[in-house]
Design a protein around this motif. Structure first.
Motif, PDB file in Angstrom:
ATOM      1  N   GLN A   1       0.778  -1.420  -0.180  1.00  0.00           N
ATOM      2  CA  GLN A   1       0.033   0.189  -0.067  1.00  0.00           C
ATOM      3  C   GLN A   1       0.753   1.009   0.028  1.00  0.00           C
ATOM      4  O   GLN A   1       1.787   1.339   0.571  1.00  0.00           O
ATOM      5  CB  GLN A   1      -1.041   0.034   1.478  1.00  0.00           C
ATOM      6  N   LYS A   2       0.479   2.153  -0.734  1.00  0.00           N
ATOM      7  CA  LYS A   2       1.288   3.355  -0.908  1.00  0.00           C
ATOM      8  C   LYS A   2       1.022   4.480   0.161  1.00  0.00           C
ATOM      9  O   LYS A   2       1.981   5.339   0.635  1.00  0.00           O
ATOM     10  CB  LYS A   2       0.997   4.103  -2.359  1.00  0.00           C
ATOM     11  N   SER A   3      -0.033   4.510   0.823  1.00  0.00           N
ATOM     12  CA  SER A   3      -0.520   5.754   1.890  1.00  0.00           C
ATOM     13  C   SER A   3      -0.509   4.816   3.241  1.00  0.00           C
ATOM     14  O   SER A   3      -0.894   3.556   3.319  1.00  0.00           O
ATOM     15  CB  SER A   3      -1.988   6.178   1.504  1.00  0.00           C
ATOM     16  N   ILE A   4      -0.169   5.715   4.278  1.00  0.00           N
ATOM     17  CA  ILE A   4      -0.329   5.227   5.650  1.00  0.00           C
ATOM     18  C   ILE A   4      -1.840   4.875   6.044  1.00  0.00           C
ATOM     19  O   ILE A   4      -2.085   3.774   6.661  1.00  0.00           O
ATOM     20  CB  ILE A   4      -0.081   6.215   6.544  1.00  0.00           C
ATOM     21  N   ARG A   5      -2.780   5.474   5.410  1.00  0.00           N
ATOM     22  CA  ARG A   5      -4.300   5.059   5.670  1.00  0.00           C
ATOM     23  C   ARG A   5      -4.512   3.755   5.089  1.00  0.00           C
ATOM     24  O   ARG A   5      -5.409   3.092   5.547  1.00  0.00           O
ATOM     25  CB  ARG A   5      -5.092   6.163   4.849  1.00  0.00           C
TER      26      ARG A   5
ATOM     27  N   LYS B   1      -2.542   1.334   4.618  1.00  0.00           N
ATOM     28  CA  LYS B   1      -1.849   0.340   5.225  1.00  0.00           C
ATOM     29  C   LYS B   1      -2.538   0.077   6.370  1.00  0.00           C
ATOM     30  O   LYS B   1      -2.652  -1.060   7.023  1.00  0.00           O
ATOM     31  CB  LYS B   1      -0.493   0.913   5.654  1.00  0.00           C
TER      32      LYS B   1
ATOM     33  N   VAL C   1       6.253   2.390   8.481  1.00  0.00           N
ATOM     34  CA  VAL C   1       6.446   4.015   8.324  1.00  0.00           C
ATOM     35  C   VAL C   1       6.883   4.651   9.689  1.00  0.00           C
ATOM     36  O   VAL C   1       7.242   3.870  10.540  1.00  0.00           O
ATOM     37  CB  VAL C   1       4.751   4.656   8.286  1.00  0.00           C
TER      38      VAL C   1
ATOM     39  N   GLU D   1      -1.337  10.956  10.787  1.00  0.00           N
ATOM     40  CA  GLU D   1      -2.327  10.668   9.734  1.00  0.00           C
ATOM     41  C   GLU D   1      -3.435   9.851  10.835  1.00  0.00           C
ATOM     42  O   GLU D   1      -4.838  10.507  10.386  1.00  0.00           O
ATOM     43  CB  GLU D   1      -1.787   9.405   8.947  1.00  0.00           C
TER      44      GLU D   1
END
Length: 283
Positions: free
Chosen positions: A211-215, A217, A248, A256
């Motif tokens: 996944q590219k975003s923390i959200r 993930k 991260v 986030e």
């Protein structure tokens, strides 16, 4: 046959006390008890070659926990000592902070945590430490690496607290051309299922790392942990551990999650995390 009994006293101030000595023709079997902060085991030697043996008394404090592990499903308590000895079982103690396995080095440790907790991690291509998971008492680790017959570890394993681990040598199963022991056969089937479950876990971990975003993930992470009907999940990892598990920065994760709380997506404290918007888990 000549039998010689050597008295054994718990009050004797020696690290190694001879417990029993039996002579069968030209073979001598010497039983010893080791009082050590590192190992809990019965030692015996056959013609000078030292071997180890787990006894029912040594296993007694941990038997209930072991029987709850899926590796021993369908195996009665009275069969544990013989089964574990057939697998080269040995109890090992590790102080908090001690390395249990180091990446790229031997030996590979396969074990069940009886007391304490451990951290399993690896290094990515940038030499950043990535956590796989935190394992507590009753969990096992290392099965897939030993099952693949690897010569060196592909992960770091560290004791987070004073820890007792039941180490097993699953490779001994490869040396058998047949298995007449029903409990060893059942253990083998349980191990196959266990390794399959680990494969599913690693697939989930790959999904998180992809996944590219923390959200995103965080969404994938929450999809795999128990969530109650009101969307509340118990936080098994603190903020630092969760950040490393997701791969991260801790500050970025906290920022986030704060934004997500302001948006009404989640709510959280130190012990729980609650999903307020069910659509978040559909990411």
């Amino acid at each position: 046959m000549t039998v010689v009994i050597i008295a054994f006293f718990n009050t004797m101030k020696r690290d190694i006390v001879e417990k029993m000595c039996v002579s069968f023709t030209n073979s001598w079997i010497i039983y010893k008890f080791v009082d050590s902060p590192y190992n809990d085991r019965e030692l015996f030697s056959v013609n000078g070659k030292e071997r180890t043996m787990l006894t029912r008394e040594i296993l007694a404090p941990h038997t209930e926990l072991l029987l709850q592990h899926d590796l021993f499903e369908g195996i009665p308590a009275e069969a544990l000592p013989e089964l574990l000895n057939a697998l080269g079982g040995e109890l090992k103690r590790y102080a908090a902070g001690a390395d249990i396995m180091r990446m790229g080095r031997a030996p590979i440790v396969t074990g069940i945590i009886l007391v304490g907790e451990i951290e399993v991690s690896f290094l990515n291509e940038n030499a950043d430490q990535i956590d796989m998971n935190i394992f507590e008492a009753g969990k096992s680790f290392g099965e897939t690496m030993e099952g693949a017959n690897l010569a060196a570890s592909r992960m770091f394993v560290k004791a987070l607290s004073d820890t007792v681990i039941l180490r097993l040598q699953f490779r001994q199963l490869y040396e058998r051309t047949a298995c007449s022991d029903p409990y060893l056969w059942r253990f083998t089937l349980n191990m196959l299922r266990r390794i399959s479950q680990k494969g599913i876990f690693y697939q989930h971990k790959i999904r998180i790392m992809g996944q590219k975003s923390i959200r995103a993930k965080l969404s994938v992470y929450l999809q795999a942990i128990p969530v109650e009907g009101d969307g509340t999940a118990v936080r098994e990892l603190n903020q630092t551990q969760l950040a490393r598990y997701l791969g991260v920065e801790r500050s970025a994760l906290s920022r986030e999650m704060s934004h997500m709380r302001d948006e009404g997506i989640i709510d959280y404290d130190r012990k729980t995390l609650r999903v307020l918007n069910p659509d978040f888990l559909a990411v």
